[in-house]
Design a protein around this motif. Structure first.
Motif, PDB file in Angstrom:
ATOM      1  N   LEU A   5       0.825  -1.215   0.000  1.00  0.00           N
ATOM      2  CA  LEU A   5       0.000   0.000   0.000  1.00  0.00           C
ATOM      3  C   LEU A   5       0.856   1.261   0.000  1.00  0.00           C
ATOM      4  O   LEU A   5       0.321   2.369   0.052  1.00  0.00           O
ATOM      5  CB  LEU A   5      -0.908   0.018   1.238  1.00  0.00           C
ATOM      6  N   ALA A   6       2.159   1.099  -0.049  1.00  0.00           N
ATOM      7  CA  ALA A   6       3.063   2.258   0.010  1.00  0.00           C
ATOM      8  C   ALA A   6       2.656   3.308  -1.027  1.00  0.00           C
ATOM      9  O   ALA A   6       2.225   2.973  -2.131  1.00  0.00           O
ATOM     10  CB  ALA A   6       4.495   1.813  -0.228  1.00  0.00           C
ATOM     11  N   PHE A   7       2.807   4.555  -0.639  1.00  0.00           N
ATOM     12  CA  PHE A   7       2.424   5.647  -1.528  1.00  0.00           C
ATOM     13  C   PHE A   7       3.547   5.921  -2.533  1.00  0.00           C
ATOM     14  O   PHE A   7       4.715   5.974  -2.165  1.00  0.00           O
ATOM     15  CB  PHE A   7       2.148   6.900  -0.706  1.00  0.00           C
ATOM     16  N   LYS A   8       3.156   6.063  -3.806  1.00  0.00           N
ATOM     17  CA  LYS A   8       4.154   6.382  -4.826  1.00  0.00           C
ATOM     18  C   LYS A   8       4.043   7.856  -5.200  1.00  0.00           C
ATOM     19  O   LYS A   8       2.973   8.308  -5.615  1.00  0.00           O
ATOM     20  CB  LYS A   8       3.940   5.506  -6.057  1.00  0.00           C
ATOM     21  N   PRO A   9       5.141   8.602  -5.045  1.00  0.00           N
ATOM     22  CA  PRO A   9       5.097  10.046  -5.288  1.00  0.00           C
ATOM     23  C   PRO A   9       4.572  10.354  -6.692  1.00  0.00           C
ATOM     24  O   PRO A   9       4.912   9.652  -7.640  1.00  0.00           O
ATOM     25  CB  PRO A   9       6.562  10.481  -5.158  1.00  0.00           C
ATOM     26  N   GLY A  10       3.754  11.388  -6.773  1.00  0.00           N
ATOM     27  CA  GLY A  10       3.228  11.808  -8.075  1.00  0.00           C
ATOM     28  C   GLY A  10       1.934  11.116  -8.450  1.00  0.00           C
ATOM     29  O   GLY A  10       1.246  11.519  -9.381  1.00  0.00           O
ATOM     30  N   GLU A  11       1.585  10.048  -7.730  1.00  0.00           N
ATOM     31  CA  GLU A  11       0.351   9.336  -8.080  1.00  0.00           C
ATOM     32  C   GLU A  11      -0.845   9.856  -7.272  1.00  0.00           C
ATOM     33  O   GLU A  11      -0.681  10.576  -6.297  1.00  0.00           O
ATOM     34  CB  GLU A  11       0.534   7.833  -7.845  1.00  0.00           C
ATOM     35  N   ASP A  12      -2.009   9.433  -7.733  1.00  0.00           N
ATOM     36  CA  ASP A  12      -3.228   9.813  -7.030  1.00  0.00           C
ATOM     37  C   ASP A  12      -3.302   9.033  -5.711  1.00  0.00           C
ATOM     38  O   ASP A  12      -2.725   7.962  -5.594  1.00  0.00           O
ATOM     39  CB  ASP A  12      -4.441   9.487  -7.904  1.00  0.00           C
ATOM     40  N   PHE A  13      -4.005   9.583  -4.742  1.00  0.00           N
ATOM     41  CA  PHE A  13      -4.166   8.873  -3.477  1.00  0.00           C
ATOM     42  C   PHE A  13      -5.184   7.754  -3.638  1.00  0.00           C
ATOM     43  O   PHE A  13      -6.222   7.940  -4.257  1.00  0.00           O
ATOM     44  CB  PHE A  13      -4.637   9.826  -2.369  1.00  0.00           C
ATOM     45  N   GLY A  14      -4.872   6.608  -3.058  1.00  0.00           N
ATOM     46  CA  GLY A  14      -5.854   5.530  -3.009  1.00  0.00           C
ATOM     47  C   GLY A  14      -6.659   5.645  -1.727  1.00  0.00           C
ATOM     48  O   GLY A  14      -6.353   6.475  -0.856  1.00  0.00           O
ATOM     49  N   ALA A  15      -7.663   4.794  -1.595  1.00  0.00           N
ATOM     50  CA  ALA A  15      -8.533   4.866  -0.413  1.00  0.00           C
ATOM     51  C   ALA A  15      -7.754   4.783   0.908  1.00  0.00           C
ATOM     52  O   ALA A  15      -8.004   5.579   1.816  1.00  0.00           O
ATOM     53  CB  ALA A  15      -9.608   3.788  -0.496  1.00  0.00           C
ATOM     54  N   PRO A  16      -6.772   3.867   1.042  1.00  0.00           N
ATOM     55  CA  PRO A  16      -6.041   3.812   2.331  1.00  0.00           C
ATOM     56  C   PRO A  16      -5.258   5.091   2.597  1.00  0.00           C
ATOM     57  O   PRO A  16      -5.104   5.500   3.756  1.00  0.00           O
ATOM     58  CB  PRO A  16      -5.074   2.630   2.165  1.00  0.00           C
TER      59      PRO A  16
END
Ligand code: 4AD
Ligand code: MG
Length: 436
Positions: free
Chosen positions: A298-309
């Motif tokens: 679920l790690a966040f990837k910079p530049g991408e849209d936010f997912g629900a978590p």
């Protein structure tokens, strides 16, 4: 005899009234029926004593199953122990239609079964309370805009082109052409704002969402204000003012319904302005360092849209909705204006509801420069011809302007504390559901 509604009983204490409605529940003891009657406006406890109504009427009520339609005449007594606070001492009554084997009993049913019976399930307490809150939300929104000089200007539902990306379009044969069900009234609201200054649209919108999440419907209702001479800051201020006033109105007028829904109202009482405003970059930094997701899938990837978590993590930092602004332009819609301070970002805002519910509002300042907008349309390979009318708004008296779209069902679900948006609309439409 005065015919009245259960929600008005407080005005009739000591008087005799007529009520019309349905049997919600009944228990009987010897010569007494204790009937819970519902009439759409509320539920009242009615006591039917055989000695008062006679043998025939008493038997008719004994035989009348759940949801039988009935009419009662009785005296209103204040009784703090009764649901709603009043009891009806019945003098006479009629069973209009005696129903048997109603499919929804007080026992637990699965959600699929209830959804199959949505046409009947709407009569149960929780859907009833939810629909009353939904109505209060709609009224509060309309009043909010009316008081601030906005004109309601509804947009068409048959449209010639996409507003929010081409992947979720519903195609409809339209004589010799193809039309699409609207995804958003925004482009038309922009034209209307140049004509009337401040406008809003309020109508059904459609997205061919293949996702089966608790947040997605294929048909949902959206409220979209649009203001001429407005910046992103103005848009955010409007959004927080609107949400806080809607919540205040629901708290004022729908206490009983919130109680039925077992909503923790102390959470709603905290929804007051100002709402926190953080940039996408700030939110990204929080997510990149967050121990719950760092190094996981679920790690966040910079530049991408936010997912629900990700949205949940951000929203749990605050006790009220949070406004995340200036997303990367690359992941947002073509019409959003670039941030002059950093052209890789756009002047957008997503409002995330409190308690981890995720996005309830999306909005932005719009690109008002003809050349830049044309470039965006070409870059996204959108049909230029179809957008000529929209480009006219930049050819003839272009001004800074902006607005947002509020998803009604997500807002109602948030205020009611309901997990899934399908319960926040009378007859939900999802990828798997077109009936009843
Ligand atoms: O963020 P969205 O896609 O923004 C627009 O459509 C803009 N044109 C609005 C504008 O600026 N006038 O959608 C706006 C809101 C979302 O925040 C969400 O609340 C709701 O619409 N929404 C949905 N609700 C239920 N089911 C879906 N499939 C939804 N898609 C969006
Ligand atoms: Mg959005």
């Amino acid at each position: 005899m005065t015919v009245t509604r259960i929600e008005l009983l407080s005005q009739f204490v000591g008087q005799t009234v007529t009520l019309r409605g349905w049997v919600y529940d009944r228990t009987s003891k010897g010569k007494l029926h204790f009937l819970l009657m519902r009439d759409g406006s509320g539920i009242a406890q009615c006591v039917i004593f055989k000695g008062n109504v006679g043998e025939d009427v008493f038997q008719a009520f004994a035989a009348a199953g759940q949801e039988s339609s009935i009419e009662l005449v009785g005296t209103v007594k204040a009784d703090a122990r009764a649901p709603g606070g009043f009891e009806i001492d019945v003098q006479s009554g009629r069973v209009l239609q005696s129903a048997q084997n109603y499919p929804i009993t007080p026992k637990e049913h699965g959600i699929e079964y209830l959804m199959e019976h949505r046409h009947l399930w709407l009569r149960s307490k929780k859907p009833w309370a939810t629909m009353r809150v939904r109505h209060a939300v709609i009224m509060a929104i309309r009043n909010f805009f009316d008081e601030r000089g906005f004109t309601c200007m509804d947009a068409p539902i048959f449209t010639p082109n996409a507003c929010e990306g081409t992947s979720t379009l519903f195609e409809v044969p339209y004589f010799e052409q193809t039309a699409y069900l609207t995804q958003s009234g925004q482009l038309y609201a922009e034209a209307a704002a140049m004509a009337l200054g401040r406008v809003y649209t309020f109508g059904p919108t459609f997205r061919a969402e293949k996702s089966k999440t608790r947040r997605h419907l294929t048909e949902f209702w959206m409220i979209e204000p649009e203001m001429a001479f407005a910046t992103l800051d103005d848009v955010m201020t409007l959004a927080e003012d609107m949400l806080s006033s809607v919540v205040a109105h629901v708290l004022k007028t729908r206490r009983a319904e919130l109680a039925v829904l077992e909503r923790d109202v102390s959470k709603l009482e905290k929804i007051v302005t100002p709402f926190p405003r953080i940039t996408y970059e700030e939110a990204s930094r929080i997510l990149l360092d967050h121990p719950d997701i760092k190094g996981t899938e679920l790690a966040f990837k910079p530049g991408e849209d936010f997912g629900a978590p990700h949205e949940t993590i951000i929203s749990n930092l605050y006790d009220r909705p949070v406004m995340v602004h200036r997303y990367p332009a690359a992941i947002k819609a073509f019409y959003m204006k670039r941030d002059p301070a950093d052209p890789t970002k756009c002047l957008s805002v997503d409002v995330l509801g409190s308690e981890g519910v995720g996005e309830i509002i999306g909005g932005s300042q719009r690109e008002d420069d003809l050349a830049l907008l044309l470039e965006r349309i070409r870059h996204e390979k959108l049909p230029e011809e179809a957008f000529q009318w929209y480009l006219d708004l930049r050819r003839f008296g272009s001004v800074p302007h902006g607005g947002f779209g509020l998803g009604l069902e997500r807002t109602v679900a948030w205020i009611c504390g309901i997990e899934h948006v399908r319960e926040a609309i009378p007859f939900p439409r999802t990828i798997y559901r077109l009936t009843p």
